[in-house]
Design an enzyme around this catalytic site. Sequence first.
Site, PDB file in Angstrom:
ATOM      1  N   SER A   1       0.798  -1.226   0.000  1.00 17.51           N
ATOM      2  CA  SER A   1       0.000   0.000   0.000  1.00 17.51           C
ATOM      3  C   SER A   1       0.831   1.278   0.000  1.00 17.51           C
ATOM      4  O   SER A   1       0.318   2.334  -0.352  1.00 17.51           O
ATOM      5  CB  SER A   1      -0.925  -0.002   1.213  1.00 17.51           C
ATOM      6  OG  SER A   1      -0.161   0.004   2.391  1.00 17.51           O
TER       7      SER A   1
ATOM      8  N   HIS B   1      -5.803  -4.438  -1.874  1.00 16.43           N
ATOM      9  CA  HIS B   1      -5.615  -3.252  -2.719  1.00 16.43           C
ATOM     10  C   HIS B   1      -5.670  -3.613  -4.199  1.00 16.43           C
ATOM     11  O   HIS B   1      -5.073  -2.906  -5.028  1.00 16.43           O
ATOM     12  CB  HIS B   1      -4.281  -2.569  -2.403  1.00 16.43           C
ATOM     13  CG  HIS B   1      -4.361  -1.612  -1.253  1.00 16.43           C
ATOM     14  ND1 HIS B   1      -5.052  -0.421  -1.315  1.00 16.43           N
ATOM     15  CD2 HIS B   1      -3.853  -1.682  -0.008  1.00 16.43           C
ATOM     16  CE1 HIS B   1      -4.951   0.211  -0.162  1.00 16.43           C
ATOM     17  NE2 HIS B   1      -4.233  -0.536   0.656  1.00 16.43           N
TER      18      HIS B   1
ATOM     19  N   LYS C   1     -12.767  -1.692   0.296  1.00 16.62           N
ATOM     20  CA  LYS C   1     -12.027  -0.785  -0.597  1.00 16.62           C
ATOM     21  C   LYS C   1     -12.789  -0.662  -1.922  1.00 16.62           C
ATOM     22  O   LYS C   1     -13.819  -0.007  -1.955  1.00 16.62           O
ATOM     23  CB  LYS C   1     -10.588  -1.274  -0.737  1.00 16.62           C
ATOM     24  CG  LYS C   1      -9.803  -1.122   0.578  1.00 16.62           C
ATOM     25  CD  LYS C   1      -8.318  -1.359   0.447  1.00 16.62           C
ATOM     26  CE  LYS C   1      -7.586  -0.918   1.698  1.00 16.62           C
ATOM     27  NZ  LYS C   1      -7.211  -2.037   2.589  1.00 16.62           N
TER      28      LYS C   1
HETATM   29  C1  LIG Z   1      -7.063  -2.468   3.988  1.00 19.89           C
HETATM   30  C2  LIG Z   1      -6.338  -3.740   4.157  1.00 19.89           C
HETATM   31  C3  LIG Z   1      -6.751  -4.692   5.103  1.00 19.89           C
HETATM   32  C4  LIG Z   1      -7.870  -4.425   6.061  1.00 19.89           C
HETATM   33  O1  LIG Z   1      -9.097  -4.574   5.447  1.00 19.89           O
HETATM   34  P1  LIG Z   1     -10.405  -4.281   6.319  1.00 19.89           P
HETATM   35  O2  LIG Z   1     -11.465  -5.039   5.600  1.00 19.89           O
HETATM   36  O3  LIG Z   1     -10.608  -2.821   6.309  1.00 19.89           O
HETATM   37  O4  LIG Z   1     -10.152  -4.827   7.671  1.00 19.89           O
HETATM   38  C5  LIG Z   1      -6.074  -5.881   5.170  1.00 19.89           C
HETATM   39  N1  LIG Z   1      -5.028  -6.143   4.367  1.00 19.89           N
HETATM   40  C6  LIG Z   1      -4.590  -5.245   3.456  1.00 19.89           C
HETATM   41  C7  LIG Z   1      -3.428  -5.580   2.591  1.00 19.89           C
HETATM   42  C8  LIG Z   1      -5.227  -4.020   3.338  1.00 19.89           C
HETATM   43  O5  LIG Z   1      -4.785  -3.131   2.453  1.00 19.89           O
END
Ligand SMILES: *Cc1c(COP(=O)(O)O)cnc(C)c1O
Length: 420
Positions: free
Chosen positions: A204, A232, A263
């Site tokens: 990220s 992502h 997301k």
């Molecule tokens: C955003 C993210 C998460 C967390 O996801 P949530 O559903 O908001 O708990 C987990 N792993 C990665 C790689 C992320 O980017």
Amino acid sequence: MYQRIRFDFQQELMNIKKSGLSKEERIILSDQKALIEVSYPKGEEPEDVLNFCANNYLGLANHHDLVKVAKESLDKYGFGLASVRFICGTQDIHVELEDAISKFYETEDTILYSSCFDANGGLFETILGPDDAIITDALNHASIIDGIRLCKAKRFIYDHSDMKYLEKIIQRARLGMDIWEGPGLSKEPKPARNILIATDGVFSMDGDIGRLKEIVELAKKYDALVMVDDSHATGFLGKKGRGAVEYCDVLGEVDIITSTLGKAMGGASGGFTTGRKEIIQMLRQKSRPYLFSNSLAPSIVSAALKAFEIVRESDDLREKLMENTQYFRKKMTEAGFKIIEGIHPIVPIMLGDFENDAMLAQDIAKDLYSEGIYVVGFFFPVVAKGKARIRVQISAAHEREHLDKAIKAFIKIGKKHKVI
Ligand SMILES: *Cc1c(COP(=O)(O)O)cnc(C)c1O
């Protein structure tokens, strides 16, 4: 009792603030989209700003069809379930969504969680024990790190995306050797029974894509399992939006995929683990965040079904996102900004070698905000020292005029701070 510890907390909070690491929350008064209405906590005049820091990659967060389906779902399925899945918290739509996700990824089975954080938190300890080993990328997401902490398997960390290092570590894990010297570590080499390699599909901070093809090859060579967290990437990376796993052409070769619904897939909440049938069955029986945390709310489940349908049936949003991303990356590079190369809508604008780059990142983000561009600066310890950046996130919700306005603002502020 609290009096004493209150003092400690106050000290620590003050230190966080002094070091410039305090995280303040802006208040958004509108739905989540390209142009949002934002107010400061203190109730100042709200401002309209262009949002370049959401994970709303496909612009589904306020999508008409998703909102409509969610409303209908509220009427039909109610607000909540007041139960965990295995007691009385499974509706037909939960099973439908799990099936839809399995079909989407061409996997054998899928299990839903309240979040991807929970999916990762409940994964490792369920399927691995003290005789096993987990090999994890140094830049993996916090939820993978925490999930691994809960697991008794031996842990090995490799330098980010360093495949030579990874191979060396797999060999050592296979032989049962510790990678660290020192007291307290087992002297007797004990070969790992099962080995799991865990990686983010997309990282990220840099927006770089995991070297999944090579990881899968290594896993085959040394008989290891592969787990990819594609949070992502789900919905927009790869020809059909099946993430880094599709982009790297390893669909069907990754044993476990975890991802989020929070997301690109509408951005509400929820996560899932999809992959080999027996692994998913094990999770359903033993995974703690699944067994001991509430079922996903029906309106979210219904809207997620719709989100997968949209992603499955049309390439339009994906294509727009990629066009937007290419345009922004190209124009910003032409303007002289140093951008970590790539194709991902996470676009890290590097600030270069400045003495106080943490302060610089914050100042630039603040100035851009005054220009109506909402972005966030990242600096040590979130990223390495000397690697401060503004992280821009492009969305299919952005129109060309939004991008142009952002680029213009970046050039103005970039010149002011002598970044270009
Ligand atoms: C955003 C993210 C998460 C967390 O996801 P949530 O559903 O908001 O708990 C987990 N792993 C990665 C790689 C992320 O980017």
